[in-house]
Design an enzyme around this catalytic site. Structure first.
Site, short mmCIF file in Angstrom:
data_model
loop_
_atom_site.label_atom_id
_atom_site.label_comp_id
_atom_site.label_asym_id
_atom_site.label_seq_id
_atom_site.Cartn_x
_atom_site.Cartn_y
_atom_site.Cartn_z
N THR A 117 0.83 -1.20 0.00
CA THR A 117 0.00 0.00 0.00
C THR A 117 0.86 1.25 0.00
OG1 THR A 117 -1.79 -1.12 1.16
CG2 THR A 117 -1.74 1.28 1.30
N ILE A 138 -0.40 -6.54 10.73
CA ILE A 138 -0.13 -7.40 11.89
C ILE A 138 1.29 -7.92 11.84
CG2 ILE A 138 -2.56 -8.07 12.10
CD1 ILE A 138 -1.73 -10.85 11.00
N ASP A 139 1.96 -7.79 10.70
CA ASP A 139 3.33 -8.30 10.56
C ASP A 139 4.38 -7.37 11.19
OD1 ASP A 139 2.48 -10.55 9.19
OD2 ASP A 139 2.65 -9.58 7.23
#
Length: 360
Positions: A117, A138-139
């Protein structure tokens, strides 16, 4: 004249997206006044920007979403590598996004998303659009920020999964292996692994030797502990696979009907030790549901700071947390750069000093 501010969420969903949307909108309303701001929701990420799918939003649209998971704007994956490619549909995606920006008469665009993104956000910034990014994943692998919103909630969910596996593993004297999301970076797995008391943690940054993993399991069994918990990042690979290029590794796994190494690891451990080994894959549960308190606060801080950047017309930036302070980085400095777990870093050292094996 009202300031028209577009906002979109792109890539995978995660807890905290709505809290960030809310923080940015409420800060704009509070600073400029509700009569002087028009928030424009771009639906389904860059797909909506490409196809001019947008809706004018009211202040009431941002009420009650602080605790809500997912994204009220919807999201889709639009790979960056395809953004400048004109496919069979003959759509010039970059041209269309710029035209949507103009048709919607936007003064600025807030973009919430992860690494891919942000690469597209930089592309749009380079094309002259007033863009501000917000780091979601979340990474936790976006370069230049200590933490991304969504990460802490995912760690809590993954930790809860490991906690629950402990009771079954102990009751049945099994090896239970939990596959945790993280294809390129092991932040989620190593943090949840430590919090959940895993005996072995396998992450993409440290290729593992299956013999070392077996040794760690046998060390536990020989000490009288008849079970073990192993946390495996979905992107983990062994020392033999580490010698291969990414495409070669993918082909080898496809030929073996494997997507990840987790089931192979379980079979190898069971064959070597004779102890029953099972796999659990929480999968998308890790990024679903309501955000934890930490992520609600972080997301709100990020949203408010993005609004401040917008009001100062300080574009081409993405919000970040550095040394516990909210700040911003240039999109040109962070787009396309990932943040990986340092194999020699403190968090790995902490785990190893507890006796945790990384299979190295």
């Amino acid at each position: 004249m009202k300031k028209r501010i577009g906002i979109l969420t792109s890539g995978g969903d995660c807890p905290g997206l709505n809290a960030t949307i809310r923080g940015a909108a409420k800060a704009c309303y509070e600073t400029l006044g509700e009569d002087n701001v028009q928030m424009v929701g771009i639906l389904n990420g860059y797909y909506g920007l490409i196809n001019n799918i947008a809706t004018e939003m009211e202040p009431s649209d941002f009420s009650g979403i602080l605790t809500q998971g997912g994204t009220i704007l919807g999201t889709k994956r639009q790979p960056f590598k395809m953004m400048t490619v004109i496919g069979d549909d003959n759509v010039d995606k970059v041209k269309n996004m710029k035209e949507t920006y103009k048709k919607q008469k936007l003064d600025a665009l807030l973009i919430l998303g992860g690494n891919g993104t942000h690469k597209t956000a930089k592309l749009l910034s380079d094309e002259g659009l007033n863009v501000i990014g917000l780091p979601k994943t979340i990474d936790n692998d976006i370069y230049g920020t200590d933490v991304t919103f969504g990460f802490h909630t995912a760690v809590e969910i993954a930790t809860d999964a490991l906690d629950r596996l402990h009771t079954t593993a102990a009751s049945h004297s099994r090896i239970l292996i939990c596959e945790i999301m993280g294809n390129k970076a092991g932040w989620l797995t190593v943090n949840a692994g430590i919090a959940g008391g895993a005996d072995v943690i396998l992450i993409p940054e440290i290729p593992y030797d299956i013999n070392k993993v077996v040794e760690a399991v046998e060390k536990r069994t020989s000490s009288g502990k008849g079970f073990a918990i192993i946390a495996v990042a979905e992107g983990a690979f062994d020392i033999e696979e580490a010698k291969l290029k990414k495409k070669e590794r993918a082909k080898k796994r496809a030929d073996a009907n494997e997507i990840t190494a987790t089931n192979r690891i379980a079979a190898q451990i069971q064959a070597a030790t004779g102890v029953e080994s099972r796999v659990c894959v929480p999968g998308h549960m890790l990024r679903g549901g309501t955000p934890c308190a930490y992520d609600r606060i972080l997301a709100t801080k990020f949203g408010v700071y993005a609004a401040q950047l917008l009001l100062k017309e300080d574009f081409g930036k993405t919000v970040a947390m550095v040394n516990s302070k909210v700040t911003a980085n240039k999109l040109s400095d962070i787009a396309g750069v990932s943040k990986f777990v340092d194999p020699e870093g403190q968090i790995v050292e902490t785990a190893k000093n507890l006796g945790v094996s990384f299979g190295d």
